[in-house]
Design an enzyme around this catalytic site. Structure first.
Site, PDB file in Angstrom:
ATOM      1  N   LYS A 154      37.580  51.975  48.420  1.00 30.44           N
ATOM      2  CA  LYS A 154      37.503  50.528  48.200  1.00 30.44           C
ATOM      3  C   LYS A 154      36.860  49.851  49.406  1.00 30.44           C
ATOM      4  CE  LYS A 154      41.247  50.639  44.936  1.00 30.44           C
ATOM      5  NZ  LYS A 154      42.671  50.726  44.695  1.00 30.44           N
TER       6      LYS A 154
ATOM      7  N   GLN B 152      48.199  48.620  47.028  1.00 34.40           N
ATOM      8  CA  GLN B 152      47.892  49.929  46.441  1.00 34.40           C
ATOM      9  C   GLN B 152      49.141  50.531  45.788  1.00 34.40           C
ATOM     10  OE1 GLN B 152      44.723  51.479  46.343  1.00 34.40           O
ATOM     11  NE2 GLN B 152      45.797  52.850  44.976  1.00 34.40           N
TER      12      GLN B 152
ATOM     13  N   ASP C 285      44.141  42.248  41.254  1.00 37.59           N
ATOM     14  CA  ASP C 285      44.537  43.325  40.339  1.00 37.59           C
ATOM     15  C   ASP C 285      45.025  42.736  39.006  1.00 37.59           C
ATOM     16  OD1 ASP C 285      44.221  45.999  40.614  1.00 37.59           O
ATOM     17  OD2 ASP C 285      46.097  46.364  41.692  1.00 37.59           O
TER      18      ASP C 285
END
Ligand code: NAP
Length: 289
Positions: free
Chosen positions: A59, A103, A126
């Site tokens: 990422k 994460q 997200d």
């Protein structure tokens, strides 16, 4: 040799992701030329899971390549949930941060939904905050989970007709199955959501014009489950004997499906690209540009 009844397009997800990243890079370069700062993504990693560490490295590199800033916050596995939430709240207050990604998976005992709910919905790249999930359900503008968003962009780029099509989604998770079903429905598909308790799964699949497999069951979908000419999206990733395999037995759908995403370099690269896309969208909304 008998010609295949349907020449099957095997989607080059990496190539498509690179095209989309080049478009994002051009947008960011334009903002920089106009004297604005780069968008910035904050990634929070709790613990030292090697797979997670490798994902966040990917990422970071993806951010660099499009000219986006990123910061990593590595927290010890032994930290309390409250301490992780405190860090998220500090990132919420930081004006220089546009997107926050925690994460997953989090260490045992830490509730991912509690941590997600602590993220400022405007920075929730997200798309897991209840406000964004609710807005998606209501069909209002919101930040959408990356994998479902990537799937819709892929179907759009390949001009797969969705209006009136029968879309079958295998899986009903909050991160893939549910949001992709809602997006397909918003695109006017008629959606059937299947899960582990669905009876006659194969028959539903055989009627699908668009089939999204997100169960995490190795090679669940075989050629004889696929309607000729269908678009088959393989989201699943499982490890079998040290090898990564998808939910679709790709070989057996060749010549039947019109399009299939391979389990490697299929949907995966698009997921990261949509993280960049969401971070830029969050930046634009926050900065009003
Ligand atoms: P998840 O939370 O474990 O959900 C799996 C879903 O599949 C559940 O709804 C489950 O049903 C259903 N299911 C399980 N076995 C089934 C079966 N035999 N038949 C029909 N449905 C079945 O997983 P997830 O987070 O949604 O992820 C799904 C897969 O996609 C995983 O392999 C994951 O690694 C992969 N993934 C890939 C990407 C990417 O970027 N490539 C991104 C996200 C996820 P119940 O609800 O009844 O339990």
């Amino acid at each position: 040799m008998t010609p295949l009844p349907h020449p099957t397009i095997v989607v080059d997800g990496l190539g498509l992701a690179n095209e989309m990243r080049a478009e994002l890079a051009a947008e960011i370069a334009e903002l920089r030329t106009a004297g604005r700062r780069a968008p910035c993504l904050a990634v929070v990693l709790v613990g030292d899971d090697p797979a997670s560490a490798s994902y966040i490295k990917g990422k970071r590199r993806a951010c660099e390549r499009v000219g986006m800033d990123s910061v990593e916050h590595k927290l010890a596995a032994g930290l309390s949930e409250a301490a992780v939430i405190e860090r998220v709240e500090a990132l919420n207050r930081d004006e220089g941060i546009d997107g926050i990604l925690v994460q997953l998976p989090l260490p045992k005992g830490m509730r991912a939904n509690r941590v997600a709910a602590a993220i400022d919905p405007a920075k929730d790249v997200d798309g897991l905050h209840p406000l964004n999930a609710g807005r998606l359900l209501l069909g209002e503008p919101c930040l959408v989970p990356c994998t479902p968003l990537g799937i819709l962009k892929l179907l759009e780029r390949f001009e797969i007709p969705l209006a009136g099509a029968h879309a079958v989604v295998i899986g009903r998770s909050a991160i893939v199955g549910k949001p992709v079903s809602l997006l397909l429905q918003q695109a006017n598909a008629t959606v059937t959501m299947c899960h582990s308790r669905t009876r006659g799964l194969a028959d539903f699949c055989r009627d699908a014009d668009v089939l999204v497999a997100a169960a995490g069951v190795p090679r669940l979908v075989r050629g004889d489950w696929v309607k000729p000419g269908a678009a088959v999206i393989d989201v699943g990733v499982s490890e079998v004997d040290g090898e990564l395999v998808g939910d679709v037995d790709t070989e057996s759908v060749m010549g039947i499906a019109a399009l299939v995403t391979p389990h490697r370099r299929g949907v995966g690269p698009l997921t990261i690209t949509m993280l960049l896309f969401n971070t830029l969208a969050a930046y634009r909304a926050r900065c009003g540009v």
